[in-house]
Design an enzyme around this catalytic site. Sequence first.
Site, mmCIF file in Angstrom:
data_model
loop_
_atom_site.group_PDB
_atom_site.id
_atom_site.type_symbol
_atom_site.label_atom_id
_atom_site.label_comp_id
_atom_site.label_asym_id
_atom_site.label_seq_id
_atom_site.Cartn_x
_atom_site.Cartn_y
_atom_site.Cartn_z
ATOM 1 N N ARG A 132 0.791 -1.181 0.004
ATOM 2 C CA ARG A 132 -0.198 0.214 0.014
ATOM 3 C C ARG A 132 1.029 1.305 0.148
ATOM 4 N NH1 ARG A 132 -3.047 2.308 4.822
ATOM 5 N NH2 ARG A 132 -4.149 3.876 4.024
ATOM 6 N N HIS A 163 0.385 4.155 -2.799
ATOM 7 C CA HIS A 163 0.127 5.491 -2.383
ATOM 8 C C HIS A 163 1.240 6.395 -2.967
ATOM 9 C CE1 HIS A 163 -3.676 5.044 0.185
ATOM 10 N NE2 HIS A 163 -3.461 4.131 -0.885
ATOM 11 N N TRP A 198 -10.298 -8.786 2.125
ATOM 12 C CA TRP A 198 -10.970 -9.136 1.066
ATOM 13 C C TRP A 198 -10.907 -10.642 0.533
ATOM 14 C CZ3 TRP A 198 -7.793 -4.889 1.487
ATOM 15 C CH2 TRP A 198 -8.355 -3.716 1.385
HETATM 16 FE FE1 CCH Z 1 -6.414 -0.431 -1.963
HETATM 17 N N1 CCH Z 1 -7.135 0.075 -0.181
HETATM 18 N N2 CCH Z 1 -7.337 0.613 -3.055
HETATM 19 N N3 CCH Z 1 -5.026 -0.703 -3.389
HETATM 20 N N4 CCH Z 1 -4.991 -1.315 -0.787
HETATM 21 C C1 CCH Z 1 -6.961 -0.227 1.251
HETATM 22 C C2 CCH Z 1 -5.960 -1.050 1.582
HETATM 23 C C3 CCH Z 1 -5.128 -1.894 0.806
HETATM 24 C C4 CCH Z 1 -8.641 1.222 -2.481
HETATM 25 C C5 CCH Z 1 -8.997 1.601 -1.188
HETATM 26 C C6 CCH Z 1 -8.221 0.783 -0.095
HETATM 27 C C7 CCH Z 1 -5.245 -0.481 -4.690
HETATM 28 C C8 CCH Z 1 -6.560 0.383 -5.100
HETATM 29 C C9 CCH Z 1 -7.579 0.649 -4.186
HETATM 30 C C10 CCH Z 1 -3.648 -2.463 -1.074
HETATM 31 C C11 CCH Z 1 -3.147 -2.085 -2.375
HETATM 32 C C12 CCH Z 1 -3.996 -1.466 -3.494
HETATM 33 C C13 CCH Z 1 -7.752 0.338 2.081
HETATM 34 C C14 CCH Z 1 -8.045 -0.012 3.458
HETATM 35 C C15 CCH Z 1 -8.646 0.894 1.182
HETATM 36 C C16 CCH Z 1 -9.879 1.807 1.618
HETATM 37 C C17 CCH Z 1 -6.799 0.824 4.142
HETATM 38 C C18 CCH Z 1 -6.650 0.504 5.694
HETATM 39 O O1 CCH Z 1 -7.804 0.792 6.525
HETATM 40 O O2 CCH Z 1 -5.511 0.094 6.260
HETATM 41 C C19 CCH Z 1 -9.364 1.810 -3.608
HETATM 42 C C20 CCH Z 1 -10.777 2.544 -3.366
HETATM 43 C C21 CCH Z 1 -8.628 1.582 -4.552
HETATM 44 C C22 CCH Z 1 -9.259 1.612 -6.049
HETATM 45 O O3 CCH Z 1 -8.944 0.887 -7.102
HETATM 46 C C23 CCH Z 1 -4.213 -0.616 -5.517
HETATM 47 C C24 CCH Z 1 -4.251 -0.362 -7.154
HETATM 48 C C25 CCH Z 1 -3.283 -1.497 -4.748
HETATM 49 C C26 CCH Z 1 -1.964 -1.839 -5.036
HETATM 50 C C27 CCH Z 1 -1.530 -2.149 -6.499
HETATM 51 C C28 CCH Z 1 -3.357 -2.837 -0.049
HETATM 52 C C29 CCH Z 1 -2.045 -4.151 -0.249
HETATM 53 C C30 CCH Z 1 -4.010 -2.955 1.186
HETATM 54 C C31 CCH Z 1 -3.894 -3.372 2.320
HETATM 55 C C32 CCH Z 1 -2.997 -2.664 3.197
HETATM 56 C C33 CCH Z 1 -2.957 -3.110 4.810
HETATM 57 O O4 CCH Z 1 -2.350 -2.461 5.703
HETATM 58 O O5 CCH Z 1 -3.381 -4.409 4.887
#
Ligand code: CCH
Length: 291
Positions: free
Chosen positions: A43, A47, A187
């Site tokens: 993440r 970002h 997820w």
């Molecule tokens: Fe994402 N993401 N993401 N994401 N994401 C969140 C967590 C992760 C969206 C929303 C969220 C991508 C695209 C999107 C990761 C990778 C990617 C969370 C929860 C949200 C909300 C954050 C939390 O509460 O900790 C949305 C909307 C999109 C739109 O498409 C893309 C692209 C990627 C990487 C290629 C990962 C990995 C996480 C998990 C982080 C964790 O701490 O477990």
Amino acid sequence: HSPYFNGANKSTEVDYVQVYKDVADLLEDNDYDDGSYGPVLVRLAWHASGTYDVDTKTGGSNSASMRFEPEALHGANNGLKVARDLLEPIKAKHPNISYGDLWTLAGVAAIQELGGPTIPWRPGRTDGTSAESCTPDGRLPDATKKQDHIRNIFYRMGFNDQEIVALTGAHALGRCHPDRSGFEGPWSEQPTLFSNEYFKVISEREWIKKELKNGGWQWVDKNNTDVMMLPAEISMFNDKEFRKYFELYAKDQDQFFKDFTNAFAKLTELGVPFKGDEKVYKFETLPVVVT
Ligand code: CCH
């Protein structure tokens, strides 16, 4: 040393293979989330990179501007201090690596070590030195919005529909945290395994709305509330153009790995002014230790 050894030049070199190994070594922690820092590192890489704007050529991983306020405090980046702080000892050990290179390399290492594809990576990011490199808030997707918003956000980075869906498959990893995004839960049932499971879960389950204590809502599986989907994701899934790729990747993990590799490499290189002579690394995953 050979007569051509240049001591001055040597001091700026970085052993990126060792950096990969050092990241791989710190991923596991049974007291953190599902046992791995991998997801939060992915993440962070996303970002840092996903702020890119193809028209103004601003943002992206080059300057590692998330180190500075206000970008560090943007709501979308909640919780990423955990990931940035985690990498500080590696930065201390390899002081010549830029933060942009370190964060993107760490994302690649996390994906590979959690069972994902080998993602080509090359160095070349130079750190910005002040908040001037920060991007305005609102460049990253808002999970409460619909598919048109997601499209606009990713089109601004220069991605097409197929790449958008492939990238979103990274949500096979990790979870939502009530104190970070306000959403809750993973997820997939194996959130530390990179696979096409996200696409299977979204296509195979029956989704119902769940109200959250903070006033928001998310989708949960009618029969097994352990897995969740964001409002934006079910909107994407119900979009005709996006849907074909969800179906493709649910059926074909090889195609997902191939398309994800290309899209993630592209993501982490957005806006990076490569000279063109950088070595492209394909890191080897650490040997699995059977205990
Ligand atoms: Fe994402 N993401 N993401 N994401 N994401 C969140 C967590 C992760 C969206 C929303 C969220 C991508 C695209 C999107 C990761 C990778 C990617 C969370 C929860 C949200 C909300 C954050 C939390 O509460 O900790 C949305 C909307 C999109 C739109 O498409 C893309 C692209 C990627 C990487 C290629 C990962 C990995 C996480 C998990 C982080 C964790 O701490 O477990």
